[in-house]
Design a protein around this motif. Sequence first.
Motif, PDB file in Angstrom:
ATOM      1  N   THR A 137      -1.099   7.536   3.863  1.00 10.98           N
ATOM      2  CA  THR A 137      -0.454   6.478   3.361  1.00 10.98           C
ATOM      3  C   THR A 137      -0.059   6.774   1.735  1.00 10.98           C
ATOM      4  OG1 THR A 137      -2.101   4.897   2.692  1.00 10.98           O
ATOM      5  CG2 THR A 137      -0.951   4.705   4.879  1.00 10.98           C
ATOM      6  N   GLU A 138      -0.599   7.908   1.042  1.00  8.52           N
ATOM      7  CA  GLU A 138      -0.353   8.204  -0.105  1.00  8.52           C
ATOM      8  C   GLU A 138      -0.173   9.606  -0.237  1.00  8.52           C
ATOM      9  OE1 GLU A 138      -4.493   7.289  -2.315  1.00  8.52           O
ATOM     10  OE2 GLU A 138      -2.717   5.625  -2.344  1.00  8.52           O
ATOM     11  N   ASN A 148       4.825   7.731  -1.952  1.00  5.74           N
ATOM     12  CA  ASN A 148       3.632   6.725  -1.305  1.00  5.74           C
ATOM     13  C   ASN A 148       4.143   5.419  -0.643  1.00  5.74           C
ATOM     14  OD1 ASN A 148       1.799   8.416  -2.473  1.00  5.74           O
ATOM     15  ND2 ASN A 148       1.449   7.214  -4.229  1.00  5.74           N
ATOM     16  N   ALA A 179       3.657   4.849   3.368  1.00  2.00           N
ATOM     17  CA  ALA A 179       3.085   3.814   3.662  1.00  2.00           C
ATOM     18  C   ALA A 179       3.815   3.019   4.888  1.00  2.00           C
ATOM     19  CB  ALA A 179       2.844   2.675   2.614  1.00  2.00           C
ATOM     20  N   GLY A 217       5.206   4.207   7.251  1.00  2.00           N
ATOM     21  CA  GLY A 217       4.795   4.805   8.694  1.00  2.00           C
ATOM     22  C   GLY A 217       5.825   5.668   8.982  1.00  2.00           C
TER      23      GLY A 217
END
Length: 303
Positions: free
Chosen positions: A112-113, A131, A135, A137
């Motif tokens: 997610t980053e 990021n 995050a 998806g």
Amino acid sequence: TSVMSSVSLLERVFTESVCPQDVHITAFANQTPGFTAAVKELWSDFCVNEIAEDGTVVRLTSLALPEGEEPPASDADIAPPPAKRVAVQTDSGVVAVPAATQPADTRPALPTELPPEFASILPQSDIALVNEWLAAGYAPRSRLDLSPCDDKDLRTVVHRAVAALLPFLDTSTVDGAVRLSWRRQGQSRQGTRGGRQNRGPSWPRDRPTFTQFALLKEGRDTTDVLRDLARELHTSSARLAVAGTKDKRGVTTQRVTMRFARPGALLAAVAAINARTHRMPPSLLIGNFEFVEDSLGLGALAG
């Protein structure tokens, strides 16, 4: 009455001999003895063999694998994985018990980053933007453009860093900016670049590039067969090359080439196709495997 007499005549034609007068032949041009013939109606009545450019008639004479090649693995050859067990604390101590069966999630866990290595490559504003995008998806059509950069060398560093550290993403350059996009799930960077197939670690370096084999088919169109083979091999039918298409209505034999194709995998693909059709004898057979340097092209035949 005329319809019934015609039906009766047809029945006699197919069940017994008929006289010339029965079909209204009353005179002959000469006294040469006649001959008999049979109407061809089965696929096996029409056999077509390709002729290579050197005059060799293509025939399927061997189903054997080349020396050193392994046969395709069958389901019976694959042992089931051992049941997963976990340690559980009981009154009598710690014991191993089978783990509860859970549906497997084959999708890789996506970060997610960005990894810390990007801190020295991208400005903080781009890192925060990426990021936030990660995050959110996986989204097949989602894209993200980084800040425009006139330094081509720096853009190259970004492309390489993404390829090495974020293999689930694709990169491209659009108007001087690096564009990120999600790689389709199940697709890998390894093995392709620019649409070209790589040799792969298991392909012997001293072996020619292409696998050539004889394809014998009955009642099947060449294009459909190549499409089915490609589907079973999880590749594009463009990788399979022929010198020409052969008619569906007959038993035909022709050459096919495919780049970096394992004969065992080809045999397994044909077996899967025949299993779906439930035909005996099978409608497809391949063999006479050999490795050649050049792919076939349309018209590369003498007949």
